[in-house]
Scaffold this motif. Structure first.
Motif, PDB file in Angstrom:
ATOM      1  N   ARG A   1     -21.604  17.218 -24.209  1.00 57.08           N
ATOM      2  CA  ARG A   1     -20.189  17.583 -24.210  1.00 57.08           C
ATOM      3  C   ARG A   1     -19.620  17.590 -25.632  1.00 57.08           C
ATOM      4  NH1 ARG A   1     -20.106  20.203 -19.634  1.00 57.08           N
ATOM      5  NH2 ARG A   1     -20.313  18.898 -17.768  1.00 57.08           N
ATOM      6  N   LYS A   2     -20.029  16.606 -26.439  1.00 53.65           N
ATOM      7  CA  LYS A   2     -19.562  16.584 -27.828  1.00 53.65           C
ATOM      8  C   LYS A   2     -20.052  17.809 -28.592  1.00 53.65           C
ATOM      9  CE  LYS A   2     -19.187  11.570 -28.509  1.00 53.65           C
ATOM     10  NZ  LYS A   2     -19.714  10.398 -29.256  1.00 53.65           N
TER      11      LYS A   2
ATOM     12  N   LEU B   1     -10.470  22.042 -23.016  1.00 55.01           N
ATOM     13  CA  LEU B   1     -11.540  21.821 -22.044  1.00 55.01           C
ATOM     14  C   LEU B   1     -12.627  20.914 -22.608  1.00 55.01           C
ATOM     15  CD1 LEU B   1     -13.012  22.434 -19.384  1.00 55.01           C
ATOM     16  CD2 LEU B   1     -13.966  24.475 -20.486  1.00 55.01           C
ATOM     17  N   THR B   2     -13.107  21.209 -23.802  1.00 57.50           N
ATOM     18  CA  THR B   2     -14.206  20.428 -24.378  1.00 57.50           C
ATOM     19  C   THR B   2     -13.809  18.968 -24.572  1.00 57.50           C
ATOM     20  OG1 THR B   2     -15.036  22.407 -25.511  1.00 57.50           O
ATOM     21  CG2 THR B   2     -15.814  20.261 -26.288  1.00 57.50           C
ATOM     22  N   SER B   3     -12.614  18.734 -25.101  1.00 57.49           N
ATOM     23  CA  SER B   3     -12.150  17.358 -25.324  1.00 57.49           C
ATOM     24  C   SER B   3     -12.032  16.606 -24.006  1.00 57.49           C
ATOM     25  CB  SER B   3     -10.798  17.370 -26.045  1.00 57.49           C
ATOM     26  OG  SER B   3     -10.921  17.959 -27.332  1.00 57.49           O
ATOM     27  N   SER B   4     -11.574  17.289 -22.990  1.00 57.18           N
ATOM     28  CA  SER B   4     -11.458  16.653 -21.671  1.00 57.18           C
ATOM     29  C   SER B   4     -12.831  16.296 -21.117  1.00 57.18           C
ATOM     30  CB  SER B   4     -10.723  17.583 -20.706  1.00 57.18           C
ATOM     31  OG  SER B   4     -10.703  17.034 -19.397  1.00 57.18           O
ATOM     32  N   GLN B   5     -13.794  17.199 -21.297  1.00 57.76           N
ATOM     33  CA  GLN B   5     -15.144  16.928 -20.812  1.00 57.76           C
ATOM     34  C   GLN B   5     -15.779  15.754 -21.562  1.00 57.76           C
ATOM     35  OE1 GLN B   5     -16.890  20.814 -21.350  1.00 57.76           O
ATOM     36  NE2 GLN B   5     -16.565  21.374 -19.200  1.00 57.76           N
ATOM     37  N   VAL B   6     -15.470  15.595 -22.850  1.00 59.03           N
ATOM     38  CA  VAL B   6     -15.974  14.457 -23.614  1.00 59.03           C
ATOM     39  C   VAL B   6     -15.398  13.155 -23.063  1.00 59.03           C
ATOM     40  CG1 VAL B   6     -15.927  13.311 -25.871  1.00 59.03           C
ATOM     41  CG2 VAL B   6     -16.432  15.761 -25.716  1.00 59.03           C
TER      42      VAL B   6
ATOM     43  N   GLU C   1     -14.295  12.638 -20.067  1.00 61.44           N
ATOM     44  CA  GLU C   1     -14.909  12.417 -18.759  1.00 61.44           C
ATOM     45  C   GLU C   1     -16.295  11.800 -18.900  1.00 61.44           C
ATOM     46  OE1 GLU C   1     -16.600  14.934 -14.899  1.00 61.44           O
ATOM     47  OE2 GLU C   1     -15.740  15.979 -16.632  1.00 61.44           O
ATOM     48  N   SER C   2     -17.079  12.294 -19.866  1.00 58.82           N
ATOM     49  CA  SER C   2     -18.443  11.798 -20.052  1.00 58.82           C
ATOM     50  C   SER C   2     -18.456  10.353 -20.517  1.00 58.82           C
ATOM     51  CB  SER C   2     -19.185  12.692 -21.053  1.00 58.82           C
ATOM     52  OG  SER C   2     -19.323  14.001 -20.545  1.00 58.82           O
ATOM     53  N   TYR C   3     -17.467   9.968 -21.350  1.00 53.87           N
ATOM     54  CA  TYR C   3     -17.362   8.561 -21.748  1.00 53.87           C
ATOM     55  C   TYR C   3     -17.158   7.673 -20.520  1.00 53.87           C
ATOM     56  CZ  TYR C   3     -17.257   8.777 -26.876  1.00 53.87           C
ATOM     57  OH  TYR C   3     -17.603   8.918 -28.203  1.00 53.87           O
ATOM     58  N   SER C   4     -16.303   8.110 -19.620  1.00 50.34           N
ATOM     59  CA  SER C   4     -16.035   7.330 -18.403  1.00 50.34           C
ATOM     60  C   SER C   4     -17.265   7.293 -17.497  1.00 50.34           C
ATOM     61  CB  SER C   4     -14.841   7.924 -17.651  1.00 50.34           C
ATOM     62  OG  SER C   4     -13.656   7.831 -18.416  1.00 50.34           O
ATOM     63  N   ARG C   5     -17.968   8.419 -17.391  1.00 51.90           N
ATOM     64  CA  ARG C   5     -19.186   8.456 -16.570  1.00 51.90           C
ATOM     65  C   ARG C   5     -20.251   7.522 -17.138  1.00 51.90           C
ATOM     66  NH1 ARG C   5     -17.551  10.406 -11.783  1.00 51.90           N
ATOM     67  NH2 ARG C   5     -16.606  12.487 -11.969  1.00 51.90           N
ATOM     68  N   LEU C   6     -20.359   7.490 -18.456  1.00 54.28           N
ATOM     69  CA  LEU C   6     -21.322   6.601 -19.081  1.00 54.28           C
ATOM     70  C   LEU C   6     -20.974   5.143 -18.800  1.00 54.28           C
ATOM     71  CD1 LEU C   6     -23.703   5.959 -20.919  1.00 54.28           C
ATOM     72  CD2 LEU C   6     -22.175   6.264 -22.895  1.00 54.28           C
ATOM     73  N   ASP C   7     -19.710   4.807 -18.936  1.00 53.78           N
ATOM     74  CA  ASP C   7     -19.284   3.433 -18.652  1.00 53.78           C
ATOM     75  C   ASP C   7     -19.553   3.082 -17.191  1.00 53.78           C
ATOM     76  OD1 ASP C   7     -17.854   0.929 -19.408  1.00 53.78           O
ATOM     77  OD2 ASP C   7     -16.395   1.650 -17.951  1.00 53.78           O
ATOM     78  N   GLN C   8     -19.333   4.053 -16.301  1.00 60.37           N
ATOM     79  CA  GLN C   8     -19.589   3.832 -14.877  1.00 60.37           C
ATOM     80  C   GLN C   8     -21.055   3.509 -14.614  1.00 60.37           C
ATOM     81  OE1 GLN C   8     -19.046   7.315 -12.476  1.00 60.37           O
ATOM     82  NE2 GLN C   8     -19.258   6.224 -10.540  1.00 60.37           N
TER      83      GLN C   8
END
Length: 479
Positions: free
Chosen positions: A272-273, A328-333, A335-342
């Motif tokens: 995403r980054k 869009l890209t910033s939002s996806q980044v 989201e991915s941080y939260s998914r990683l933490d999850q």
């Protein structure tokens, strides 16, 4: 006439004289390994897991395709109408062309990280499938021994019913000759009726256990081999909870799969980054068509009404620099941080659960070892107590309630003993599953202690208990 009720006598009557005794098992009883093989071949959940893995592993070639050359072909067919004012002229004709385009990504960081994430997902899916296959080993054992547990429970319940029936007959005989009152008969009748009701429920539980086995394997079974009483009941090796926890940390399949889930989330975050980075592709194109289709004209800028086909070759580089995509890209980044933490928190929760389960199961196996020995001795002691109480009842020092209660305690100890044996077997397998070491060889080891002609009505107790109870009774002064 003095009557001593022994467990061996009750078992004999239950198997030979009772009209509700189960049919004799088939000579070729199914063994544990055969049940497991049938489960491997026919279990619907395992088949679904394999199909799911077959679908999940395709994410790798799909992600790799984004880094490989892409070749496409196309064609156009148009009607071209050209009108010129000076000099006045109108040309109307059809235009046809076809093209082939080859594109090779040179710098696509997002697609590279996508491939890394896909490979991690593939490893995770493979481990999850292995965990499902390993769990089927435990499921097969649980279903198999659930049948044996239910059969042994039914056998002891039938023996208990027969014992109470004998006690009822004895009470009626004593009442007829004036040696006891009606209360003894009623007490005996109540105990017999309760035992009969328990036997009906126990029979249903056997049928239910066989149904579960059929569901697991999609095969019909009439009888299965039983476990002998000489099965070694030993502490886990090594008998050290820390060693088992360390093994589980290295080999527990679900825990290993969670590690790859975290890796996949990390690579997805990088992907995403990389959406902020430029991309570079090499592009080659070949196109051929008539003049109108490709837009060629004569030097006087007049359409060439009649001419041959024109071919065109193009080779170059295509650079794309993303500037703004609406956030869009910033939002996806984010989201991915939260998914990683999850996924990291889920892995930590699973690790704690694995540690807890491993420690608990290690304690459970050690407890089961002591339970089996204690329950075995409990049967001997309760059998001696029944015989002593019977003697006391005959000479008038005990009443019918004492006799019935001692018999009830005896058969309760029988069921507890058999339950502790099966708990020991299954807790051992669960401990190995938690540690990630469970394999079909463990079922092979258990199969060495299966009895091919096992008959629950005769084999639900160790054959030497009656003798041990008699010796214990003789050792007591006054008997």
């Amino acid at each position: 006439m003095l009557r001593k009720l022994s467990l061996a006598l009750a078992v004999s009557c239950a198997t030979n004289g009772m009209v509700w005794a189960a049919e004799a098992p088939l000579s070729a009883n199914t063994d544990l390994v055969s049940v497991y093989q049938e489960a491997v071949n026919n279990n619907a959940d395992l088949a679904a897991a394999r199909a799911q893995y077959g679908a999940q592993k395709e994410v790798v070639p799909q992600a790799r395709a984004g880094l490989l050359p892409n070749l496409s072909a196309g064609a156009d067919s148009n009607n071209v109408r050209t009108q010129i004012d000076q000099p006045a002229a109108t040309v109307n004709r059809d235009a046809h062309s076809w093209r082939a385009t080859l594109s090779q990504p040179l710098f696509r960081a997002d697609r590279w990280f996508q491939l890394q994430a896909a490979e991690a997902v593939n490893e995770q899916a493979s481990l999850q499938l292995s965990a499902t296959e390993q769990n089927l080993i435990l499921q097969s054992a649980e279903s198999y021994f659930a049948v044996l547990r239910a059969q042994d429970n039914l056998a002891s319940t039938k023996a208990e019913e027969n014992a109470f029936k004998r006690q009822l007959d004895q009470s009626n005989e004593r009442f007829d000759v004036g040696l006891s009152d009606k209360t003894d008969v009623l007490q005996s009748q109540a105990s017999y009726d309760t035992a009969r009701a328990n036997r009906i429920v126990a029979q249903r539980q056997v049928d239910d256990a066989f149904e579960a086995l059929i569901t697991l394997t999609n095969r019909q079974y009439n009888a299965i081999q039983g476990i002998v009483h000489t099965l070694p009941v030993l502490p886990p090796a090594p008998n050290n909870a820390k060693a088992w926890v360390e093994t589980a940390g290295r080999q527990n399949l679900n825990l290993l799969a969670s590690n790859y889930a975290v890796t996949a989330a990390e690579e997805t975050l990088r992907q995403r980054k990389a959406g902020h980075l430029p991309t570079l592709d090499a592009v080659a194109q070949y196109e051929k068509g008539d003049n109108d289709a490709l837009g060629f004209s004569n030097p006087n800028q007049l359409p060439i009404p009649y001419g041959g086909d024109v071919s065109q070759r193009t080779i170059g580089l295509r650079l794309n620099i993303p500037l703004y995509s609406g956030g869009l890209t910033s939002s996806q980044v984010r989201e991915s941080y939260s998914r990683l933490d999850q996924t990291e928190q889920q892995r930590e929760g699973l690790r704690r659960q694995v540690v807890e389960n491993t420690r608990n199961l290690h304690r459970a196996v050690n407890t089961d070892v002591e339970q089996v020995q204690a329950r075995r001795q409990s049967i001997i002691s309760n059998q001696s107590a029944v015989q002593a109480t019977e003697i006391g009842y005959q000479v008038g020092t005990r009443n019918i309630v004492d006799v019935l209660e001692s018999q009830r305690q005896l058969y309760s100890s029988v069921r507890n003993y058999n339950n502790s044996r099966y708990d020991y077997i299954l807790d051992n397998l669960r401990l190995k599953q938690a540690a990630g070491t469970l394999n079909p060889g463990d079922l092979q080891d258990l199969s060495r202690y299966l009895k091919a002609d096992y008959n629950p009505d005769k084999d639900f107790l160790p054959p030497d208990l009656a003798k041990a109870a008699a010796e214990q009774l003789k050792a007591r002064p006054g008997y």
